[in-house]
Scaffold this active site. Structure first.
Site, PDB file in Angstrom:
ATOM      1  N   ASP A   3      33.612  31.281  38.050  1.00  0.00           N
ATOM      2  CA  ASP A   3      32.555  31.597  37.055  1.00  0.00           C
ATOM      3  C   ASP A   3      31.348  31.604  37.573  1.00  0.00           C
ATOM      4  OD1 ASP A   3      30.667  31.112  34.695  1.00  0.00           O
ATOM      5  OD2 ASP A   3      32.573  31.204  33.401  1.00  0.00           O
ATOM      6  N   ALA A  44      30.880  19.484  32.875  1.00  0.00           N
ATOM      7  CA  ALA A  44      32.213  19.222  33.407  1.00  0.00           C
ATOM      8  C   ALA A  44      32.733  20.775  33.519  1.00  0.00           C
ATOM      9  CB  ALA A  44      32.714  18.694  32.411  1.00  0.00           C
ATOM     10  N   TYR A  45      32.764  21.881  32.701  1.00  0.00           N
ATOM     11  CA  TYR A  45      33.202  22.938  32.798  1.00  0.00           C
ATOM     12  C   TYR A  45      32.630  23.479  34.343  1.00  0.00           C
ATOM     13  CZ  TYR A  45      34.008  28.040  32.652  1.00  0.00           C
ATOM     14  OH  TYR A  45      34.356  29.500  32.548  1.00  0.00           O
ATOM     15  N   ALA A  46      31.345  23.545  34.510  1.00  0.00           N
ATOM     16  CA  ALA A  46      31.035  24.057  35.674  1.00  0.00           C
ATOM     17  C   ALA A  46      31.293  23.369  37.015  1.00  0.00           C
ATOM     18  CB  ALA A  46      29.321  24.051  35.770  1.00  0.00           C
ATOM     19  N   LYS A  53      35.049  24.126  37.495  1.00  0.00           N
ATOM     20  CA  LYS A  53      35.145  25.508  38.261  1.00  0.00           C
ATOM     21  C   LYS A  53      34.400  25.486  39.788  1.00  0.00           C
ATOM     22  CE  LYS A  53      36.814  28.183  35.005  1.00  0.00           C
ATOM     23  NZ  LYS A  53      38.149  29.365  35.011  1.00  0.00           N
TER      24      LYS A  53
END
Length: 237
Positions: free
Chosen positions: A136, A148-150, A153
């Protein structure tokens, strides 16, 4: 075209489904994983796609998927790690569980699948075999609401480099890092305008640009360890 199928995790909707359909159009057999049953799966099944339900939020679910995948096919032409969870950060007591789930989906599942399915890729008689991680654009800048997503990824970005070094020269490992490619069901015109203003290209391109990027990696024998940005020039803003 290859007789060995291409695996796409999270292939039932959006970018994963588009790539699965385009690969079919190009004559490639396809296997997808999916999290839950949805109407789109029947269309893919009628076209010959093998669909395997998978729960990547637990290690047991990941290992169960790998076992069923190996029972389904003896070789793979490529693995496309597209499964993802765009979950916002939680400030409640379940924040740790939220992070752990994203870690498993974005990092542990690709890590274990890459390790345990190497034999399937090496069994492919084609001269080129690929692993492609879908990461991403947000990895480059972080996120106020999706930390947390970043972070997970970003971990997948790093796995790209490690596996590329580990598996060269027999298996090429690369990543595609998109910014916003297509709108969601709840996105309105105001959101679209704001999103387009973030990139130099000023557009929401649709999923075709991801397939073009995937095809480039699948067709190029001299690229590995690359994280390919598909962001419309957002770094220029």
């Amino acid at each position: 075209m290859s007789a060995s199928p291409i695996l796409i995790t999270g292939g039932a909707q959006r970018l994963g489904r588009h790539c699965a359909e385009r690969l079919l159009d190009d004559g490639h057999p396809v296997v997808i994983s999916y999290r839950r049953e949805r109407d789109e799966l029947e269309t893919l099944r009628r076209r010959g796609v093998v669909t395997l339900q998978a729960d990547f939020s637990t290690e047991a679910g990941i290992l169960d998927f790998i076992a069923r995948l190996k029972a389904e096919t003896s070789s793979l032409r490529a693995i496309v790690h597209n499964a993802s969870d765009w979950a916002p950060d939680s400030l409640e007591q379940d924040a740790g569980a939220n992070f752990e789930r994203l870690f498993r989906v974005h990092m542990q599942a690709p890590y274990l699948i890459n390790l345990q399915c190497r034999e399937l890729l090496e069994a492919c008689p084609e001269p080129q075999r690929d692993i492609v991680h879908m990461t991403d654009f947000v990895v480059r800048k972080g996120s106020k609401k999706h930390a947390a997503y970043a972070a997970t990824k970003a971990g997948l970005d790093n796995l790209t480099l490690s596996f590329a070094a580990m598996y060269a020269p027999s298996i090429q490992v690369n990543a595609i890092a998109p910014a916003l490619i297509m709108l969601g069901k709840g996105d309105d015109a105001a959101y679209a305008e704001k999103a387009m203003a973030k990139s130099a290209m000023g557009m929401i391109p649709g999923p075709g640009v991801i397939y073009q990027s995937l095809r480039y990696l699948l067709d190029n024998r001299y690229v590995t360890g690359v994280i390919l940005p598909v962001d419309g020039g957002r770094h220029l803003r």
